[in-house]
Scaffold this motif. Structure first.
Motif, PDB file in Angstrom:
ATOM      1  N   TYR A 196       3.251  -2.648   5.156  1.00 46.59           N
ATOM      2  CA  TYR A 196       2.682  -2.360   3.922  1.00 46.59           C
ATOM      3  C   TYR A 196       1.519  -1.897   3.774  1.00 46.59           C
ATOM      4  O   TYR A 196       1.011  -0.795   3.375  1.00 46.59           O
ATOM      5  CB  TYR A 196       3.380  -3.069   2.620  1.00 46.59           C
ATOM      6  N   GLN A 200      -0.472   1.844   3.825  1.00 49.63           N
ATOM      7  CA  GLN A 200      -1.469   2.018   2.680  1.00 49.63           C
ATOM      8  C   GLN A 200      -2.739   2.625   2.954  1.00 49.63           C
ATOM      9  O   GLN A 200      -3.611   3.484   2.545  1.00 49.63           O
ATOM     10  CB  GLN A 200      -1.607   1.020   1.709  1.00 49.63           C
ATOM     11  N   SER A 203      -2.744   6.035   4.409  1.00 44.68           N
ATOM     12  CA  SER A 203      -2.791   6.995   3.549  1.00 44.68           C
ATOM     13  C   SER A 203      -4.064   7.352   2.823  1.00 44.68           C
ATOM     14  O   SER A 203      -4.022   8.028   1.828  1.00 44.68           O
ATOM     15  CB  SER A 203      -1.455   6.851   2.813  1.00 44.68           C
ATOM     16  N   ASN A 205      -5.809   4.774   1.060  1.00 49.23           N
ATOM     17  CA  ASN A 205      -6.270   3.721   0.181  1.00 49.23           C
ATOM     18  C   ASN A 205      -7.240   2.657   0.741  1.00 49.23           C
ATOM     19  O   ASN A 205      -6.893   1.956   1.921  1.00 49.23           O
ATOM     20  CB  ASN A 205      -5.163   2.832  -0.308  1.00 49.23           C
ATOM     21  N   VAL A 208      -5.777  -2.616  -1.308  1.00 54.82           N
ATOM     22  CA  VAL A 208      -4.130  -2.860  -1.143  1.00 54.82           C
ATOM     23  C   VAL A 208      -4.134  -4.358  -1.822  1.00 54.82           C
ATOM     24  O   VAL A 208      -4.744  -4.993  -1.420  1.00 54.82           O
ATOM     25  CB  VAL A 208      -3.687  -2.609   0.137  1.00 54.82           C
TER      26      VAL A 208
END
Length: 211
Positions: A196, A200, A203, A205, A208
């Protein structure tokens, strides 16, 4: 404390600053930051059982042992916790004294005017087969934010009389309930967490949060 080469000292300072900065950017309250530091130390480091037979290394008593070598004894755990909390502006004390297992080092932490006993070393339960500290190790909160009365059954209590009870193990249990986690990302394994987090980061980010 001990004396290091400039290279080792710079590496230790860099690792300490990065750890503290990351925690302060992510968490806002003193309790959240204290808990995050406690967990980070436990997940990074393993207890250096070998040094008990071969002789304690100076690095194992410092943040260098915890953050760079990823193995340390109680002095390293307690000093790293003490330094990290101090850098975050959280009042705390480094305590040395006797326990049921011999000479030891641990900490006292002040949250909202109340003092707590914390023993990061005894809270850590990392496996001995993890030389890098990166496997799915475990740790607990048995010795996290306890009163002096509770700690006195195993430790030679000294320093500030710790009477705080708000932020103890019961508080941690409460904030990890399904009701608290509703609407948050909750993952059960390290593999799920890493997958995960990586997705993130890929993408775009930069921060997190997972539970």
């Amino acid at each position: 404390w001990t004396t290091f080469s400039k290279e080792k000292n710079d590496a230790m300072v860099k690792a300490m600053v990065e750890l503290v900065y990351g925690i302060m950017q992510t968490y806002k309250t003193d309790f959240e930051r204290e808990r995050a530091l406690y967990e980070a130390i436990c997940l990074t480091c393993r207890y250096d059982y070998d040094s008990l037979e071969t002789g304690l290394t100076s690095a194992g008593q410092t943040p260098y042992g915890v953050l760079i070598e990823r193995k340390a004894v109680c002095g390293g755990y307690a000093c790293t916790f003490h330094l990290g909390l101090t850098m975050m502006g959280i009042e705390n004390r480094l305590i040395t004294g006797g326990t049921t297992e011999g000479l030891h080092a641990w900490n006292q932490v002040c949250l909202e005017g109340e003092w707590y006993q914390v023993d990061v070393t005894w809270g850590d339960d990392n496996c001995e087969q993890c030389p890098t500290g990166t496997c799915d190790c475990t740790f607990g909160y048995d010795y996290f934010n306890r009163t002096s009365e509770w700690m006195s059954t195993t430790h030679e209590v000294r320093g500030e009389d710790c009477l705080g009870t708000k932020y103890n193990e019961d508080y941690l249990v409460a904030i990890y309930t399904p009701e608290y986690l509703e609407g948050k990302v909750y993952l059960e394994t390290v593999e799920e967490c890493m997958k995960y987090i990586n997705s993130q980061l890929e993408s775009g980010n930069s921060t997190v949060s997972v539970y």
